[in-house]
Write a protein that holds these residues in place. Structure first.
Motif, PDB file in Angstrom:
ATOM      1  N   ASP A 252       0.751  -1.361   0.136  1.00  0.00           N
ATOM      2  CA  ASP A 252       0.055   0.075   0.005  1.00  0.00           C
ATOM      3  C   ASP A 252       0.837   1.204  -0.001  1.00  0.00           C
ATOM      4  O   ASP A 252       0.456   2.251  -0.763  1.00  0.00           O
ATOM      5  N   ILE A 253       1.995   1.403   0.661  1.00  0.00           N
ATOM      6  CA  ILE A 253       2.847   2.498   0.695  1.00  0.00           C
ATOM      7  C   ILE A 253       3.533   2.642  -0.776  1.00  0.00           C
ATOM      8  O   ILE A 253       3.539   3.530  -1.146  1.00  0.00           O
ATOM      9  N   ASP A 254       3.983   1.237  -1.421  1.00  0.00           N
ATOM     10  CA  ASP A 254       4.344   1.508  -2.552  1.00  0.00           C
ATOM     11  C   ASP A 254       3.515   1.944  -3.580  1.00  0.00           C
ATOM     12  O   ASP A 254       3.873   3.064  -4.490  1.00  0.00           O
ATOM     13  N   ALA A 255       2.255   1.702  -3.486  1.00  0.00           N
ATOM     14  CA  ALA A 255       1.159   2.031  -4.152  1.00  0.00           C
ATOM     15  C   ALA A 255       0.853   3.960  -4.071  1.00  0.00           C
ATOM     16  O   ALA A 255       0.733   4.645  -4.927  1.00  0.00           O
ATOM     17  N   ALA A 256       0.825   4.098  -2.823  1.00  0.00           N
ATOM     18  CA  ALA A 256       0.720   5.449  -2.570  1.00  0.00           C
ATOM     19  C   ALA A 256       1.809   6.524  -2.961  1.00  0.00           C
ATOM     20  O   ALA A 256       1.747   7.633  -3.494  1.00  0.00           O
ATOM     21  N   LEU A 257       3.128   5.922  -2.818  1.00  0.00           N
ATOM     22  CA  LEU A 257       4.093   6.895  -3.284  1.00  0.00           C
ATOM     23  C   LEU A 257       4.368   6.908  -4.802  1.00  0.00           C
ATOM     24  O   LEU A 257       4.543   7.968  -5.402  1.00  0.00           O
ATOM     25  N   GLU A 258       3.819   5.723  -5.586  1.00  0.00           N
ATOM     26  CA  GLU A 258       3.706   5.884  -6.836  1.00  0.00           C
ATOM     27  C   GLU A 258       2.558   6.813  -7.511  1.00  0.00           C
ATOM     28  O   GLU A 258       2.933   7.542  -8.447  1.00  0.00           O
TER      29      GLU A 258
END
Length: 374
Positions: free
Chosen positions: A211-217
């Motif tokens: 979820d963090i990776d998706a939010a950063l992207e």
């Protein structure tokens, strides 16, 4: 008609903040004053110590100007990935090497300045030593000048590398004395202590690393924070939110008060009998003065003989007025089965097990579900 300045969230700034409005999360006036003191000591001693090495070369500068920017990062935001020892020393040094190399090959100062900065960023990125002052070091070296001319090809090492090493050493000493942890190390991710393939209990609910990776992207921005620290921050936000939503429920409200315990001189076989007889997993170890000394469970008692004192482990504790929901991290770490509730003098008042906490929090679910469905 003028209006008072407002914070980004729309609320008026707190009293006294007009002359000190920190732009970094978590900053306080005390932290800034400590940082100022650190920079004063760090830069002063760096110049002094570096001077001892170059006293026989009076044309060589005591200190490179961009090191002042390194001091800002080191003392103001010591947890930043850009302010760690490797970033400071390697970032400044490799940038100086790039700048000197560009100065030797490119005579046009405009082209040399641009190439020096851009290539230093690339070099720092590849060496995982990104450090903003390094770009200034590269620019200084690429443009030449008296400082670079005096040091010649040694400029990346004296004064740049020398200054950086001394500054980092002083920074480590200063932060230790002021109670800060430096170099900064992000805490490890929760691990499954049962040696199975399942994620640890704390990582099965709430947000996931994906979820963090998706939010950063989606945000498409780079933030000056280590990914491990970001996860820790968000976990703490979850905990604070849970404690606020269940803030009325305190440890004293759900703790068991008739606590079965043993003394440090009690025999291990007696402790094993109590655990099995009462169908519990942990026993507080209490001294003759009534103060908690530790905890003992079947894990510690597996091979124990004689008194339980040498086999006991540190006990997880909490105060009676602490929000019950704040015990969630401890009771879901895969190791802790109970938290001992103690007073200010570590006298045992009660005990909260995983079952106690689960039963208490479960009572709040139907009420909230009915409210949401109304």
């Amino acid at each position: 008609m003028s209006h008072p300045a407002r914070s980004p969230q729309g609320s008026p700034p707190p009293p006294g903040s007009r002359f000190f409005a920190p732009i970094l999360a978590g900053a306080t006036l005390r932290e800034r004053l400590v940082a100022c003191l650190g920079a004063l000591i760090g830069i002063g001693l760096t110049a002094f110590i570096s001077g001892l090495f170059v006293k026989h070369a009076p044309d060589v500068p005591l200190i490179a100007a961009p090191v002042g920017a390194s001091a800002l990062l080191l003392f103001v935001i010591p947890s930043s990935p850009l302010a760690q020892p490797w970033s400071i020393v390697m970032g400044n040094t490799v940038s100086a090497l790039v700048g000197v190399g560009v100065a030797q090959l490119v005579k046009d100062p405009l082209l040399a300045s641009g190439l020096g900065v851009s290539l230093s960023i690339a070099a720092m990125s590849f060496t995982r030593s990104l450090h903003p002052p390094g770009a200034a070091v590269a620019l200084t070296a690429a443009l030449g000048g008296p400082a670079v001319a005096a040091s010649g090809l040694l400029f990346p090492f004296v004064p740049v590398a020398l200054n950086s090493l001394v500054l980092v050493a002083l920074g480590i000493a200063f932060h230790r004395l002021s109670g800060r942890a430096y170099p900064h190390t992000a805490p490890p991710a929760p691990a499954n202590t049962h040696r199975t393939q399942d994620p640890p209990a704390a990582a099965r609910t709430g947000f996931q690393p994906t979820d963090i990776d998706a939010a950063l992207e989606m945000l498409d921005e780079t933030f000056d924070i280590d990914r491990g620290d970001l996860i820790r921050l968000l976990r703490q936000v979850e905990l604070q939110t849970t404690a606020r939503l269940h803030g009325a429920l305190r440890c004293r409200d759900i703790m068991s008060r008739d606590v079965v315990s043993v003394g440090p001189d009690e025999e291990a076989r007696r402790a094993r009998f109590l655990l099995l007889d009462h169908n519990i997993r942990n026993l507080p170890v209490v001294g003759e003065d009534g103060r908690l000394q530790g905890s003992i469970g079947l894990r510690e008692l597996a091979d124990a003989v004689g008194p339980v004192g040498p086999a006991m482990s540190p006990a997880a504790t909490a105060s009676p007025d602490q929000p019950a929901a704040s015990l969630v991290p401890s009771l879901t770490d895969g190791r802790t089965h109970a938290v001992v509730i103690v007073d200010a003098e570590r006298r045992v008042l009660g005990l909260i097990t995983q079952t106690d906490l689960l039963a208490a929090l479960a009572r709040t679910v139907p009420a909230k579900a009915e409210t949401a469905g109304a």
